[in-house]
Design a protein around this motif. Structure first.
Motif, PDB file in Angstrom:
ATOM      1  N   SER A 147      -0.304  -1.020  -3.517  1.00 18.87           N
ATOM      2  CA  SER A 147      -0.812   0.305  -3.161  1.00 18.87           C
ATOM      3  C   SER A 147      -0.011   1.415  -3.828  1.00 18.87           C
ATOM      4  O   SER A 147      -0.548   2.497  -4.100  1.00 18.87           O
ATOM      5  CB  SER A 147      -0.791   0.486  -1.638  1.00 18.87           C
ATOM      6  N   VAL A 148       1.266   1.165  -4.122  1.00 18.67           N
ATOM      7  CA  VAL A 148       2.088   2.144  -4.832  1.00 18.67           C
ATOM      8  C   VAL A 148       1.826   2.079  -6.331  1.00 18.67           C
ATOM      9  O   VAL A 148       1.657   3.107  -7.002  1.00 18.67           O
ATOM     10  CB  VAL A 148       3.585   1.903  -4.535  1.00 18.67           C
ATOM     11  N   ILE A 149       1.764   0.872  -6.885  1.00 17.99           N
ATOM     12  CA  ILE A 149       1.574   0.697  -8.320  1.00 17.99           C
ATOM     13  C   ILE A 149       0.227   1.250  -8.785  1.00 17.99           C
ATOM     14  O   ILE A 149       0.083   1.699  -9.928  1.00 17.99           O
ATOM     15  CB  ILE A 149       1.714  -0.801  -8.679  1.00 17.99           C
ATOM     16  N   THR A 150      -0.765   1.240  -7.903  1.00 17.22           N
ATOM     17  CA  THR A 150      -2.109   1.696  -8.275  1.00 17.22           C
ATOM     18  C   THR A 150      -2.350   3.163  -7.954  1.00 17.22           C
ATOM     19  O   THR A 150      -3.463   3.655  -8.169  1.00 17.22           O
ATOM     20  CB  THR A 150      -3.174   0.845  -7.560  1.00 17.22           C
ATOM     21  N   ARG A 151      -1.336   3.869  -7.464  1.00 13.17           N
ATOM     22  CA  ARG A 151      -1.513   5.301  -7.219  1.00 13.17           C
ATOM     23  C   ARG A 151      -1.743   6.050  -8.528  1.00 13.17           C
ATOM     24  O   ARG A 151      -1.200   5.685  -9.578  1.00 13.17           O
ATOM     25  CB  ARG A 151      -0.267   5.881  -6.531  1.00 13.17           C
TER      26      ARG A 151
END
Length: 405
Positions: A61-65
């Motif tokens: 969820s962080v990497i795809t922000r």
């Protein structure tokens, strides 16, 4: 970790069968296996599987922000920035490493097992070797059909086809190379051999590449083959081990090639990412350059260089004096991370073994997010995971997990 399966496996295990298992690998790929494969796979319960999936979701969820790429841009050393990257490009391979630990309990009963993030990397791992290894374990040892080493694909055939489509695309396989430095000497060369066997992509040393303007070529059977795509397995750290290496092509050259696994993502998704993550499964991490004061319990932290691999440069026992000794202009190259306590959980004939699980993702070009496909596992009796910390031990080394799903 699934007690009945572990008991059945250990009862069926024999040194002779294990040797036959190793012999089969050597027969299939002579002299290619150059690291220790453990005597056993690991059986992961549904409860722990669900925690691992939840931990991965927190990280993805962080990497795809939308702002992640820009936020991680300063992770790339200026002298190692590689051109020819599209604005919309993302990491195509992601590996996330978890230590298996035990939760603290309020009473005398032991807490549940839980994953804790150790590292992550936007770089390929043993994507070729792991499905092959799982097949060999099934051939030589009792592995229930109800467990799988795969996620989101039905079987090894679908897995390999998915990998082939992402790496080769619509190119001629001859025009796609697996890039390394002296691949025939690498400890992971069995993975290169399997990748070639599965999808037809050959390992090519950077010293064999010739450049003509923005075009690059390698020689095969007396022919100059144009390189359209690079499945990149080469990292700058390795090149620095060969300071006198003379090459016609350099990673930082602006050439007309498509990277499958662009080198810049090795830096963006790395230890550099750890302080950006917040999750019950992620130990607290801080960039050393950002700290105005050190944690009062500094003995519970480990010092890690941001841009090294395989445990190189990690310092397990640190003091304020150790951190003060790092020059101010070098402090942005380090972080401190709260220690995790590996729980010995895999039952060997003579005791319990520590376990680290690497969850392996692929991220095809037009997909909105990465997809978990398989895994890698390492077993250890040493203070750290890795070959150098486990010399002369048995029931340690690389292996694969089979998950209750």
């Amino acid at each position: 970790m699934i007690k009945p399966l572990r008991q059945a496996y250990n009862e069926a295990f024999s040194q002779e069968q294990y040797q036959a298992f190793l012999n089969k690998i050597d027969q299939d790929y002579p002299d290619q296996l150059d690291f220790r494969v453990a005597e056993t796979p690991v059986f992961i319960s549904k409860v722990l599987t669900d925690k691992l999936l939840s931990a991965c979701n927190d990280i993805v969820s962080v990497i795809t922000r939308d702002d992640f790429k820009a936020q991680a841009e300063r992770a790339i050393p200026s002298e190692q920035w590689v051109p020819n990257e599209r604005d919309d490009e993302h990491a195509q391979f992601i590996a996330i490493d978890f230590a298996i630990c035990r939760e603290e309990s309020d009473d005398s009963s032991p807490g549940e097992l839980t994953p804790q993030l150790i590292e992550l990397q936007g770089f390929p791992s043993l994507y070729g070797f792991q499905p092959y290894l799982a097949t060999q374990f099934r051939q030589f040892f009792p592995i229930p059909d109800t467990l799988s080493h795969l996620f989101n694909v039905a079987d090894n055939t679908e897995y390999i086809e998915t990998l082939r489509q992402m790496i080769i695309g619509d190119c001629n396989p001859e025009e796609v190379i697996l890039l390394e430095i002296y691949p025939e000497r690498q400890k992971t060369r069995v993975d290169f051999a399997l990748t070639e066997a599965y999808i037809g992509v050959s390992p090519v040393c950077i010293t064999r590449i010739r450049k003509d303007g923005r075009q690059i070529f390698y020689e095969k059977d007396g022919r100059q083959i144009p390189i359209k795509r690079i499945y990149n397995r080469l990292i700058f750290d390795d090149l620095q081990n060969f300071p006198d290496l003379q090459t016609d092509f350099h990673l930082t050259d602006d050439v007309d090639v498509e990277w499958i696994g662009h080198p810049n993502w090795f830096f963006r998704i790395s230890k550099y990412t750890l302080p950006l993550l917040k999750s019950p499964y992620v130990p607290a991490s801080y960039y050393l350059s950002d700290l105005k004061e050190y944690p009062v319990d500094l003995d519970n932290y480990v010092l890690k260089p941001l841009f090294s691999f395989a445990g190189s440069g990690v310092k397990l026992h640190i003091t304020a004096a150790d951190l003060d000794a790092i020059p101010v202009d070098q402090r942005n190259g380090y972080l401190i991370q709260r220690k995790v306590r590996y729980e010995p959980v895999v039952q060997a004939p003579d005791g319990l073994i520590k376990c680290e699980i690497r969850m392996l993702f692929i991220w095809p070009e037009h997909d909105p997010k990465p997809t978990l496909v398989t895994n890698l596992c390492r077993l250890s009796r040493g203070e750290m995971i890795g070959v150098r910390f486990n010399k002369d031990f048995d029931w340690v080394g690389g292996t694969v997990c089979f998950f209750e799903q």
